[in-house]
Design a protein around this motif. Structure first.
Motif, PDB file in Angstrom:
ATOM      1  N   LEU A   1      13.570 -23.968 -32.692  1.00 29.97           N
ATOM      2  CA  LEU A   1      14.448 -24.156 -33.855  1.00 29.97           C
ATOM      3  C   LEU A   1      15.389 -22.971 -34.067  1.00 29.97           C
ATOM      4  O   LEU A   1      16.264 -22.993 -34.921  1.00 29.97           O
ATOM      5  N   LEU A   2      15.193 -21.912 -33.283  1.00 32.13           N
ATOM      6  CA  LEU A   2      15.968 -20.677 -33.439  1.00 32.13           C
ATOM      7  C   LEU A   2      16.606 -20.256 -32.126  1.00 32.13           C
ATOM      8  O   LEU A   2      16.120 -19.335 -31.473  1.00 32.13           O
ATOM      9  N   PRO A   3      17.671 -20.934 -31.723  1.00 28.57           N
ATOM     10  CA  PRO A   3      18.251 -20.583 -30.416  1.00 28.57           C
ATOM     11  C   PRO A   3      18.751 -19.140 -30.334  1.00 28.57           C
ATOM     12  O   PRO A   3      18.690 -18.519 -29.290  1.00 28.57           O
ATOM     13  N   GLY A   4      19.238 -18.577 -31.456  1.00 27.66           N
ATOM     14  CA  GLY A   4      19.736 -17.195 -31.458  1.00 27.66           C
ATOM     15  C   GLY A   4      20.946 -17.040 -30.565  1.00 27.66           C
ATOM     16  O   GLY A   4      21.579 -18.003 -30.166  1.00 27.66           O
ATOM     17  N   MET A   5      21.313 -15.813 -30.239  1.00 24.34           N
ATOM     18  CA  MET A   5      22.488 -15.585 -29.402  1.00 24.34           C
ATOM     19  C   MET A   5      22.152 -15.907 -27.950  1.00 24.34           C
ATOM     20  O   MET A   5      22.960 -16.393 -27.203  1.00 24.34           O
ATOM     21  N   LYS A   6      20.962 -15.589 -27.517  1.00 25.01           N
ATOM     22  CA  LYS A   6      20.470 -16.028 -26.208  1.00 25.01           C
ATOM     23  C   LYS A   6      19.173 -16.771 -26.462  1.00 25.01           C
ATOM     24  O   LYS A   6      19.077 -17.964 -26.292  1.00 25.01           O
TER      25      LYS A   6
ATOM     26  N   ASN B   1      17.329 -25.824 -41.069  1.00 24.65           N
ATOM     27  CA  ASN B   1      16.483 -25.120 -40.110  1.00 24.65           C
ATOM     28  C   ASN B   1      15.381 -24.335 -40.810  1.00 24.65           C
ATOM     29  O   ASN B   1      14.247 -24.306 -40.350  1.00 24.65           O
ATOM     30  N   ILE B   2      15.740 -23.694 -41.913  1.00 27.67           N
ATOM     31  CA  ILE B   2      14.739 -22.899 -42.638  1.00 27.67           C
ATOM     32  C   ILE B   2      13.579 -23.805 -43.080  1.00 27.67           C
ATOM     33  O   ILE B   2      12.411 -23.455 -42.943  1.00 27.67           O
ATOM     34  N   GLU B   3      13.904 -24.987 -43.582  1.00 27.89           N
ATOM     35  CA  GLU B   3      12.850 -25.911 -44.017  1.00 27.89           C
ATOM     36  C   GLU B   3      11.957 -26.286 -42.837  1.00 27.89           C
ATOM     37  O   GLU B   3      10.728 -26.283 -42.942  1.00 27.89           O
ATOM     38  N   ALA B   4      12.586 -26.586 -41.697  1.00 29.14           N
ATOM     39  CA  ALA B   4      11.807 -26.987 -40.519  1.00 29.14           C
ATOM     40  C   ALA B   4      10.945 -25.823 -40.013  1.00 29.14           C
ATOM     41  O   ALA B   4       9.798 -26.012 -39.591  1.00 29.14           O
ATOM     42  N   ILE B   5      11.477 -24.605 -40.096  1.00 27.44           N
ATOM     43  CA  ILE B   5      10.747 -23.421 -39.629  1.00 27.44           C
ATOM     44  C   ILE B   5       9.522 -23.171 -40.515  1.00 27.44           C
ATOM     45  O   ILE B   5       8.438 -22.880 -40.040  1.00 27.44           O
ATOM     46  N   ARG B   6       9.714 -23.324 -41.810  1.00 29.43           N
ATOM     47  CA  ARG B   6       8.580 -23.149 -42.748  1.00 29.43           C
ATOM     48  C   ARG B   6       7.534 -24.219 -42.500  1.00 29.43           C
ATOM     49  O   ARG B   6       6.334 -23.942 -42.462  1.00 29.43           O
ATOM     50  N   ALA B   7       8.014 -25.452 -42.324  1.00 30.98           N
ATOM     51  CA  ALA B   7       7.075 -26.557 -42.102  1.00 30.98           C
ATOM     52  C   ALA B   7       6.279 -26.320 -40.821  1.00 30.98           C
ATOM     53  O   ALA B   7       5.119 -26.727 -40.708  1.00 30.98           O
ATOM     54  N   ALA B   8       6.882 -25.619 -39.857  1.00 32.90           N
ATOM     55  CA  ALA B   8       6.196 -25.357 -38.580  1.00 32.90           C
ATOM     56  C   ALA B   8       5.168 -24.223 -38.713  1.00 32.90           C
ATOM     57  O   ALA B   8       4.432 -23.949 -37.765  1.00 32.90           O
ATOM     58  N   GLY B   9       5.152 -23.503 -39.851  1.00 33.59           N
ATOM     59  CA  GLY B   9       4.118 -22.476 -40.060  1.00 33.59           C
ATOM     60  C   GLY B   9       4.632 -21.055 -40.223  1.00 33.59           C
ATOM     61  O   GLY B   9       3.840 -20.121 -40.329  1.00 33.59           O
ATOM     62  N   ALA B  10       5.961 -20.875 -40.275  1.00 36.42           N
ATOM     63  CA  ALA B  10       6.498 -19.513 -40.433  1.00 36.42           C
ATOM     64  C   ALA B  10       6.226 -18.988 -41.841  1.00 36.42           C
ATOM     65  O   ALA B  10       6.212 -19.743 -42.810  1.00 36.42           O
ATOM     66  N   GLU B  11       6.034 -17.673 -41.932  1.00 33.15           N
ATOM     67  CA  GLU B  11       5.789 -17.024 -43.230  1.00 33.15           C
ATOM     68  C   GLU B  11       6.633 -15.756 -43.335  1.00 33.15           C
ATOM     69  O   GLU B  11       7.116 -15.252 -42.321  1.00 33.15           O
TER      70      GLU B  11
ATOM     71  N   HIS C   1       0.255 -20.124 -32.261  1.00 34.22           N
ATOM     72  CA  HIS C   1       0.213 -21.527 -31.820  1.00 34.22           C
ATOM     73  C   HIS C   1       1.490 -22.289 -32.234  1.00 34.22           C
ATOM     74  O   HIS C   1       1.792 -23.339 -31.693  1.00 34.22           O
ATOM     75  N   ALA C   2       2.242 -21.730 -33.229  1.00 32.60           N
ATOM     76  CA  ALA C   2       3.465 -22.423 -33.690  1.00 32.60           C
ATOM     77  C   ALA C   2       4.732 -21.863 -33.044  1.00 32.60           C
ATOM     78  O   ALA C   2       5.841 -22.326 -33.319  1.00 32.60           O
ATOM     79  N   LEU C   3       4.559 -20.852 -32.163  1.00 31.62           N
ATOM     80  CA  LEU C   3       5.743 -20.148 -31.634  1.00 31.62           C
ATOM     81  C   LEU C   3       6.719 -21.059 -30.886  1.00 31.62           C
ATOM     82  O   LEU C   3       7.930 -20.966 -31.083  1.00 31.62           O
TER      83      LEU C   3
ATOM     84  N   LEU D   1      10.907 -13.333 -39.165  1.00 30.29           N
ATOM     85  CA  LEU D   1       9.790 -14.075 -39.766  1.00 30.29           C
ATOM     86  C   LEU D   1       8.500 -13.800 -39.010  1.00 30.29           C
ATOM     87  O   LEU D   1       8.523 -13.309 -37.873  1.00 30.29           O
ATOM     88  N   ASN D   2       7.406 -14.123 -39.649  1.00 30.09           N
ATOM     89  CA  ASN D   2       6.095 -14.038 -38.997  1.00 30.09           C
ATOM     90  C   ASN D   2       5.612 -15.452 -38.712  1.00 30.09           C
ATOM     91  O   ASN D   2       5.852 -16.360 -39.507  1.00 30.09           O
ATOM     92  N   ALA D   3       4.940 -15.611 -37.567  1.00 31.48           N
ATOM     93  CA  ALA D   3       4.475 -16.954 -37.211  1.00 31.48           C
ATOM     94  C   ALA D   3       3.141 -16.876 -36.479  1.00 31.48           C
ATOM     95  O   ALA D   3       2.915 -15.937 -35.695  1.00 31.48           O
ATOM     96  N   PRO D   4       2.280 -17.858 -36.724  1.00 32.70           N
ATOM     97  CA  PRO D   4       1.045 -17.915 -35.934  1.00 32.70           C
ATOM     98  C   PRO D   4       1.405 -18.256 -34.483  1.00 32.70           C
ATOM     99  O   PRO D   4       2.321 -19.063 -34.253  1.00 32.70           O
TER     100      PRO D   4
END
Ligand code: PRT
Ligand code: ZN
Length: 286
Positions: free
Chosen positions: A232-237, A264-274, A224-226, A219-222
């Motif tokens: 919200l994205l713990p990933g493997m590490k 999680n996807i909803e929360a990620i979008r709400a946080a500014g991801a595109e 300031h929202a990183l 995803l792409n993110a501004p």
């Protein structure tokens, strides 16, 4: 002679396709189908035996097979002293008690003195004993659901998946006594050389299962929202974050578990991801 794992699979039935598919996804090739009783893998030290599912726990107990795939219902019902090595997540079903639709049901006590038809006398017997209920168990090997309509029993105890068989026979499910899925079984003790091969196979099975339960996400993110998005994205590490050519933006790469996916996807979008891309994973090695 180097050792070879002997693996017993259901020849043809509800477990077969998923079992064959599992080995395919683990990169283990072998021929199956039309009349074959045995097959040797061309690229893994394994030999496959194609059997009726009810016979598999016995073959595993006797050491004729080193591994087998069966439903938990069959493994427990046969009572053979085998060990469950791993749950496989397919062929999920439940063993339930059902009575004619419209008959009164006030709980398991209402089965006292009644006749119950089943192909699972041990599982049912243990359940009833645990509930302090005394009923007559009629063991029949198939078409259990017709027992009430022909006057053989007042209730049945049978495998249910969608529930449509019970429904079309005028029965209603009143109590689930056991939940089942396909499992990998082995003799209670395995020789060290076989254990090495079982561990190798299990490593592959777990990688395939993990991949199915997770998705790769880009995803792409501004900038300031990183912080919020990375949390919200713990990933493997932890997620990979790289700058985009556009000033003030980054690209984030991670892995998301299927169970938490939509929330999680909803929360990620709400946080500014595109520009969120979700990609299936073929194998996942921890
Ligand atoms: O020939 P073989 O002896 O090898 O096979 P089998 O006929 O004894 O077994 P098979 O292939 O029917 O089932 C193998 C295993 O699949 C079972 O032991 C269960 O662990 C699992 N499983 C999953 C099911 C079902 N779903 C299932 N729906 N086993 C049986 N059913 C039958 C059930 O008995 C009933 O007749 O399907 C009907 C109910 O289905 P629904 O969807 O109408 O509720
Ligand atoms: Zn069977």
């Amino acid at each position: 002679m180097s050792s070879v794992l002997r693996i017993a699979l259901q020849k043809s039935g509800r477990l077969s396709e998923d079992s064959y598919q599992l080995f395919k996804e683990c990169g283990i090739r072998f021929d199956y189908g039309t009349g074959k009783l045995k097959s040797v893998s061309s690229n893994f030290p394994a030999e496959f035996l194609f059997l009726r599912d009810d016979d598999i726990p016995g073959y595993v107990e006797d050491g004729v097979a080193d591994l087998g795939i069966v439903g938990e219902n069959v493994a427990v019902e046969t009572g053979r002293p085998v060990q469950t090595i791993h749950k496989l997540g397919f062929s999920k079903c439940r063993l339930s008690i059902a009575i004619p639709r419209g008959n009164e049901w006030t709980g398991v006590e209402s089965l006292n003195g009644k006749n119950i038809a089943t192909s699972y006398p041990n599982l049912l017997g243990n359940y009833l004993a645990g509930q302090g209920v005394q009923a007559n168990i009629h063991e029949i090997s198939g078409s259990v659901e017709i027992a009430p309509s022909i006057g053989l029993a007042e209730a049945v105890c049978d495998i249910v998946s969608s529930g449509s068989t019970l429904m079309s026979n005028g029965l209603q499910e009143v109590e689930t006594i056991f939940r089942s899925e396909a499992i990998l079984i082995a003799p209670s003790e395995l020789a060290p050389d076989k254990q090495v091969l079982v561990d190798k196979l299990l490593f592959r099975i777990k990688s395939v299962q993990a991949a199915k339960n997770n998705k790769y996400i880009v995803l792409n993110a501004p900038n300031h929202a990183l912080d919020k998005i990375v949390a919200l994205l713990p990933g493997m590490k932890s997620p990979t974050v790289t700058p985009l050519a556009t000033e003030g933006w980054s690209s984030v790469y991670s892995v998301l578990n299927e169970n938490e996916f939509w929330e999680n996807i909803e929360a990620i979008r709400a946080a500014g991801a595109e520009g969120i891309l979700v990609i299936p994973i073929e194998k996942m090695i921890y």
